[in-house]
Design an enzyme around this catalytic site. Structure first.
Site, PDB file in Angstrom:
ATOM      1  N   LYS A 145     -25.812  11.283  26.254  1.00  0.00           N
ATOM      2  CA  LYS A 145     -26.506  11.676  25.014  1.00  0.00           C
ATOM      3  C   LYS A 145     -26.242  10.632  23.931  1.00  0.00           C
ATOM      4  CE  LYS A 145     -24.461  14.702  21.983  1.00  0.00           C
ATOM      5  NZ  LYS A 145     -24.335  14.163  20.622  1.00  0.00           N
ATOM      6  N   ASN A 146     -24.979  10.249  23.770  1.00  0.00           N
ATOM      7  CA  ASN A 146     -24.606   9.379  22.653  1.00  0.00           C
ATOM      8  C   ASN A 146     -24.972   7.922  22.871  1.00  0.00           C
ATOM      9  OD1 ASN A 146     -23.747  11.647  21.363  1.00  0.00           O
ATOM     10  ND2 ASN A 146     -21.562  11.193  21.532  1.00  0.00           N
TER      11      ASN A 146
ATOM     12  N   CYS B 165     -21.779  18.985   9.172  1.00  0.00           N
ATOM     13  CA  CYS B 165     -21.931  19.961  10.257  1.00  0.00           C
ATOM     14  C   CYS B 165     -20.592  20.671  10.373  1.00  0.00           C
ATOM     15  CB  CYS B 165     -22.311  19.252  11.556  1.00  0.00           C
ATOM     16  SG  CYS B 165     -20.981  18.275  12.243  1.00  0.00           S
TER      17      CYS B 165
ATOM     18  N   ARG C 252     -19.069  14.453   7.293  1.00  0.00           N
ATOM     19  CA  ARG C 252     -19.808  13.399   7.981  1.00  0.00           C
ATOM     20  C   ARG C 252     -20.695  12.571   7.043  1.00  0.00           C
ATOM     21  NH1 ARG C 252     -21.418  15.297  13.795  1.00  0.00           N
ATOM     22  NH2 ARG C 252     -21.063  13.083  14.181  1.00  0.00           N
ATOM     23  N   PRO C 253     -20.070  11.904   6.080  1.00  0.00           N
ATOM     24  CA  PRO C 253     -20.837  11.065   5.150  1.00  0.00           C
ATOM     25  C   PRO C 253     -21.489   9.878   5.853  1.00  0.00           C
ATOM     26  CG  PRO C 253     -18.493  10.654   4.913  1.00  0.00           C
ATOM     27  CD  PRO C 253     -18.628  11.813   5.860  1.00  0.00           C
ATOM     28  N   VAL C 254     -22.395   9.201   5.168  1.00  0.00           N
ATOM     29  CA  VAL C 254     -23.065   8.019   5.726  1.00  0.00           C
ATOM     30  C   VAL C 254     -22.887   6.816   4.810  1.00  0.00           C
ATOM     31  CG1 VAL C 254     -24.753   9.249   7.147  1.00  0.00           C
ATOM     32  CG2 VAL C 254     -25.265   8.803   4.728  1.00  0.00           C
ATOM     33  N   ASP C 255     -21.823   6.835   4.004  1.00  0.00           N
ATOM     34  CA  ASP C 255     -21.593   5.759   3.044  1.00  0.00           C
ATOM     35  C   ASP C 255     -21.433   4.397   3.704  1.00  0.00           C
ATOM     36  OD1 ASP C 255     -19.180   7.128   3.959  1.00  0.00           O
ATOM     37  OD2 ASP C 255     -18.082   5.672   2.758  1.00  0.00           O
TER      38      ASP C 255
ATOM     39  N   LYS D  79     -13.511   1.528   7.702  1.00  0.00           N
ATOM     40  CA  LYS D  79     -13.003   2.409   8.762  1.00  0.00           C
ATOM     41  C   LYS D  79     -13.974   2.342   9.928  1.00  0.00           C
ATOM     42  CE  LYS D  79     -13.069   6.898   8.363  1.00  0.00           C
ATOM     43  NZ  LYS D  79     -12.970   8.287   7.848  1.00  0.00           N
ATOM     44  N   VAL D  80     -13.480   2.669  11.110  1.00  0.00           N
ATOM     45  CA  VAL D  80     -14.310   2.538  12.317  1.00  0.00           C
ATOM     46  C   VAL D  80     -15.377   3.630  12.312  1.00  0.00           C
ATOM     47  CG1 VAL D  80     -14.289   2.676  14.824  1.00  0.00           C
ATOM     48  CG2 VAL D  80     -12.462   1.462  13.626  1.00  0.00           C
ATOM     49  N   SER D  81     -16.628   3.239  12.499  1.00  0.00           N
ATOM     50  CA  SER D  81     -17.725   4.212  12.558  1.00  0.00           C
ATOM     51  C   SER D  81     -18.691   3.831  13.676  1.00  0.00           C
ATOM     52  CB  SER D  81     -18.500   4.241  11.233  1.00  0.00           C
ATOM     53  OG  SER D  81     -19.765   4.896  11.406  1.00  0.00           O
ATOM     54  N   VAL D  82     -18.871   4.734  14.637  1.00  0.00           N
ATOM     55  CA  VAL D  82     -19.782   4.491  15.754  1.00  0.00           C
ATOM     56  C   VAL D  82     -21.210   4.327  15.249  1.00  0.00           C
ATOM     57  CG1 VAL D  82     -20.768   5.490  17.861  1.00  0.00           C
ATOM     58  CG2 VAL D  82     -18.313   5.696  17.411  1.00  0.00           C
TER      59      VAL D  82
ATOM     60  N   ASP E 106     -14.392  13.752  21.138  1.00  0.00           N
ATOM     61  CA  ASP E 106     -15.365  14.662  21.753  1.00  0.00           C
ATOM     62  C   ASP E 106     -14.802  15.389  22.968  1.00  0.00           C
ATOM     63  OD1 ASP E 106     -18.399  12.698  21.116  1.00  0.00           O
ATOM     64  OD2 ASP E 106     -16.993  13.752  19.812  1.00  0.00           O
TER      65      ASP E 106
ATOM     66  N   ILE F 225      -9.967  12.062  13.808  1.00  0.00           N
ATOM     67  CA  ILE F 225     -11.294  11.536  13.467  1.00  0.00           C
ATOM     68  C   ILE F 225     -12.046  12.454  12.509  1.00  0.00           C
ATOM     69  CG2 ILE F 225     -13.502  10.715  14.392  1.00  0.00           C
ATOM     70  CD1 ILE F 225     -11.158   9.015  15.346  1.00  0.00           C
TER      71      ILE F 225
ATOM     72  N   ARG G 107     -27.346  21.280  23.005  1.00  0.00           N
ATOM     73  CA  ARG G 107     -27.525  19.971  22.367  1.00  0.00           C
ATOM     74  C   ARG G 107     -27.014  18.857  23.265  1.00  0.00           C
ATOM     75  NH1 ARG G 107     -24.353  18.822  17.566  1.00  0.00           N
ATOM     76  NH2 ARG G 107     -25.280  16.805  18.040  1.00  0.00           N
TER      77      ARG G 107
HETATM   78  C1  LIG Z   1     -24.568  10.634  18.290  1.00  0.00           C
HETATM   79  C2  LIG Z   1     -23.165  10.087  18.416  1.00  0.00           C
HETATM   80  O1  LIG Z   1     -22.942   9.010  18.938  1.00  0.00           O
HETATM   81  N1  LIG Z   1     -22.198  10.880  17.915  1.00  0.00           N
HETATM   82  C3  LIG Z   1     -20.792  10.426  18.026  1.00  0.00           C
HETATM   83  C4  LIG Z   1     -20.478   9.493  16.870  1.00  0.00           C
HETATM   84  O2  LIG Z   1     -20.699  10.218  15.682  1.00  0.00           O
HETATM   85  P1  LIG Z   1     -20.709   9.398  14.294  1.00  0.00           P
HETATM   86  O3  LIG Z   1     -21.320   8.062  14.490  1.00  0.00           O
HETATM   87  O4  LIG Z   1     -21.268  10.282  13.256  1.00  0.00           O
HETATM   88  O5  LIG Z   1     -19.153   9.227  14.035  1.00  0.00           O
HETATM   89  P2  LIG Z   1     -18.423   8.076  13.234  1.00  0.00           P
HETATM   90  O6  LIG Z   1     -17.708   7.212  14.213  1.00  0.00           O
HETATM   91  O7  LIG Z   1     -19.385   7.438  12.284  1.00  0.00           O
HETATM   92  O8  LIG Z   1     -17.385   8.935  12.392  1.00  0.00           O
HETATM   93  C5  LIG Z   1     -15.997   8.697  12.477  1.00  0.00           C
HETATM   94  C6  LIG Z   1     -15.351   9.111  11.157  1.00  0.00           C
HETATM   95  O9  LIG Z   1     -15.860   8.261  10.136  1.00  0.00           O
HETATM   96  C7  LIG Z   1     -16.412   9.023   9.067  1.00  0.00           C
HETATM   97  N2  LIG Z   1     -17.556   8.311   8.503  1.00  0.00           N
HETATM   98  C8  LIG Z   1     -18.616   7.961   9.298  1.00  0.00           C
HETATM   99  C9  LIG Z   1     -19.680   7.296   8.757  1.00  0.00           C
HETATM  100  C10 LIG Z   1     -19.678   6.964   7.399  1.00  0.00           C
HETATM  101  O10 LIG Z   1     -20.620   6.344   6.853  1.00  0.00           O
HETATM  102  N3  LIG Z   1     -18.602   7.327   6.626  1.00  0.00           N
HETATM  103  C11 LIG Z   1     -17.539   7.991   7.154  1.00  0.00           C
HETATM  104  O11 LIG Z   1     -16.568   8.306   6.444  1.00  0.00           O
HETATM  105  C12 LIG Z   1     -16.808  10.339   9.725  1.00  0.00           C
HETATM  106  O12 LIG Z   1     -16.864  11.391   8.766  1.00  0.00           O
HETATM  107  C13 LIG Z   1     -15.695  10.537  10.717  1.00  0.00           C
HETATM  108  O13 LIG Z   1     -14.580  11.084  10.048  1.00  0.00           O
HETATM  109  O14 LIG Z   1     -19.095   9.092  16.965  1.00  0.00           O
HETATM  110  C14 LIG Z   1     -18.173  10.197  16.869  1.00  0.00           C
HETATM  111  C15 LIG Z   1     -16.761   9.643  16.923  1.00  0.00           C
HETATM  112  O15 LIG Z   1     -16.545   9.023  18.156  1.00  0.00           O
HETATM  113  C16 LIG Z   1     -18.428  11.207  17.990  1.00  0.00           C
HETATM  114  O16 LIG Z   1     -17.610  12.325  17.773  1.00  0.00           O
HETATM  115  C17 LIG Z   1     -19.885  11.627  18.015  1.00  0.00           C
HETATM  116  O17 LIG Z   1     -20.145  12.379  19.198  1.00  0.00           O
HETATM  117  C1  LIG Z   2     -20.205  15.258  17.481  1.00  0.00           C
HETATM  118  C2  LIG Z   2     -21.024  15.051  18.499  1.00  0.00           C
HETATM  119  O1  LIG Z   2     -22.356  14.691  18.377  1.00  0.00           O
HETATM  120  P1  LIG Z   2     -23.129  14.440  17.003  1.00  0.00           P
HETATM  121  O2  LIG Z   2     -22.555  13.182  16.384  1.00  0.00           O
HETATM  122  O3  LIG Z   2     -24.561  14.252  17.440  1.00  0.00           O
HETATM  123  O4  LIG Z   2     -22.911  15.632  16.141  1.00  0.00           O
HETATM  124  C3  LIG Z   2     -20.624  15.127  19.924  1.00  0.00           C
HETATM  125  O5  LIG Z   2     -21.419  14.617  20.783  1.00  0.00           O
HETATM  126  O6  LIG Z   2     -19.526  15.673  20.178  1.00  0.00           O
END
Ligand SMILES: CC(=O)N[C@H]1[C@@H](OP(=O)(O)OP(=O)(O)OC[C@H]2O[C@@H](n3ccc(=O)[nH]c3=O)[C@H](O)[C@@H]2O)O[C@H](CO)[C@@H](O)[C@@H]1O
Ligand SMILES: C=C(OP(=O)(O)O)C(=O)O
Length: 427
Positions: A22-23, A124, A129-132, A169-172, A314, A336, A406
């Site tokens: 999925k991811n 959620c 889960r900010p997007v900054d 910080k690390v963000s996927v 996860d 995380i 999901r």
């Molecule tokens: C669709 C998908 O691939 N979802 C995965 C993705 O979510 P997602 O990409 O949302 O997770 P992130 O790695 O970005 O988030 C990691 C941490 O960084 C924080 N953060 C993130 C973005 C940002 O702009 N600012 C910020 O502060 C988040 O709140 C969290 O505390 O990686 C997560 C961590 O491996 C997984 O749990 C999710 O399953």
């Molecule tokens: C948190 C997860 O997905 P999403 O980032 O789509 O909410 C997940 O796959 O566990």
């Protein structure tokens, strides 16, 4: 709303086919926006989130054709995505609020069209889960992004230009958004402290097949030399490592013996090492790997979630369910997300002994879990309760299984095929 009923006590035996990730699928689908040429994806899982992403892309004007699996990926779905004409650069709130990964259209739309209006996804159950970081990274590439009425309004009238961006910080997701945007920006982009998840590596491989120039794949420093345009490509989605780990824990929970077909140990080595430390055998086979715990003791092991290659967040809820039946104690620390223990009160209703201390939960194994009516609160919490139910005495009914749908393709069918007494009750 559908429910899932489980009668515990069956030891899982047989084989389970692992679906596509999925991811990995979600960013790969968003990558189609980067080009006017077709992108063919094999082994796409049949999940609610995939349907949501298809709907989102279609309202941008992307043509999406779904065919039965082919080229050896019979169980997956083949999607052909064609963004020859993008008719709208707006990602509306009513879709984005359902799936946070919708934010992954932001980078491709700004890079391809010079503009985008994407709803803020909102939080959620597991956190705000900010997007900054997505915003800051795109601003570093030259985009102007303002917030207006709950939307991110991004413009780059002269296109994006390469830059160096160090993630604080690390963000996927932010790594994926920026890697996609940088692939057709003018000049070179360096992304430092980038996330290294296998899904990012899979996306990089697909972008390279489309003509992108990316170096440092799999490392924390990515160098992307932007190109004028990307071309058509075909790509097979990697197996879902989180589904793989989930089923491995389900098998261990029931002292079973199951082959995970298509499962790749190399995608989740930290979790496999942890399971082996708990007394679970994971043995490579020609088709994947076999998980077994033939009545050997399950030992409590400590877990701390970390960005890849550490233990995946996860899989935290699923591991906690497993540790509820271990001999001894396990300290499980979630680093995380700030609210990813929603499964704890529901597990305790089944007789688990868990104490939360801030970001850590101390789990003390109990001799027996008992079936109960339980409620799913988020995707991985829901499957954690299903795992506990497989080993519980009596019946468990899991409510709000839309969370489960999901991220898991036909979960109850895959478990029932291994002997589990489990069924979906249509509601
Ligand atoms: C669709 C998908 O691939 N979802 C995965 C993705 O979510 P997602 O990409 O949302 O997770 P992130 O790695 O970005 O988030 C990691 C941490 O960084 C924080 N953060 C993130 C973005 C940002 O702009 N600012 C910020 O502060 C988040 O709140 C969290 O505390 O990686 C997560 C961590 O491996 C997984 O749990 C999710 O399953
Ligand atoms: C948190 C997860 O997905 P999403 O980032 O789509 O909410 C997940 O796959 O566990």
């Amino acid at each position: 709303m559908d429910r899932i009923r489980v009668r515990g006590g069956v030891s899982l035996q047989g084989a389970i086919q692992i679906s596509g990730s999925k991811n990995a699928s979600l960013p790969l689908m968003a990558a189609a926006l980067l080009t006017d040429q077709p992108l063919v994806l094999h082994n796409v899982p049949r999940l609610a989130d995939i349907g949501t992403m298809i709907a989102l892309l279609q309202q941008h004007g992307v043509e999406v054709e779904a065919a039965p699996g082919e080229n050896g990926h019979r169980h997956g779905k083949t999607l052909t995505l064609n963004a020859a004409k993008i008719t709208s650069t707006t990602a509306p709130y009513d879709i984005v609020r359902k799936m946070r990964a919708s934010v992954l259209v932001l980078g491709p739309l700004v890079a391809r069209c010079g503009q985008a209006r994407v709803s803020l996804p909102g939080g959620c159950a597991i956190g705000t889960r900010p997007v900054d970081l997505h915003i800051a990274g795109l601003q570093a590439l030259g985009a102007t992004i303002e917030l207006d009425g709950g939307y991110m309004v991004a413009t780059a009238p002269h296109g994006l230009r390469g830059a160096k961006y160090v993630f604080p910080k690390v963000s996927v997701g932010a790594t994926e958004n920026l890697m996609m945007a940088a692939s057709i920006a003018r000049g070179t982009t360096i992304l430092d402290n980038a996330a290294r998840e296998p899904e990012i590596t899979d996306l990089a491989h697909c972008l390279i097949a489309m003509g992108a120039r990316i170096q440092g794949v799999g490392t924390e420093t990515l160098r992307i030399d932007g190109v004028e345009r990307l071309r058509a490509a075909t790509h097979a989605v990697i197996p879902d490592r989180i589904e793989t780990g989930t089923f491995a824990m389900a098998v261990a929970m029931t002292a079973g013996d199951v082959e995970l077909v298509g499962g790749r140990i190399d995608l989740l080595e930290s979790a496999i090492d942890t399971l082996r430390g708990a007394g679970v055998e994971c043995t490579p086979t020609n088709a994947g790997f076999r998980v077994s715990r033939r009545n050997g003791a399950l030992h409590g092991v400590d877990v701390m979630t970390e960005p890849y290659p550490g233990f995946p967040t996860d899989l935290q809820a699923q591991m906690m369910a497993l540790m509820c039946r271990a001999e001894g104690a396990a300290m499980i620390t979630e680093t995380i997300f700030e609210n990813r223990f929603m499964h704890v009160p529901e597990l305790m209703r089944m007789g688990a002994n868990i104490n939360i201390h801030g970001a850590s939960a101390m789990v003390r194994g109990v001799r027996e879990l008992r079936g109960a009516e339980v409620m799913a609160t988020d995707l991985r919490a829901s499957v954690s309760l299903a795992i506990a139910a497989l080993a519980a005495k009596g019946d468990t009914t899991l409510h709000r299984v839309y969370h489960l749908d999901r991220g898991y393709e036909r979960l109850e069918e895959k478990l029932a095929a291994c002997g589990a007494d489990i069924e979906r009750v249509k509601g």
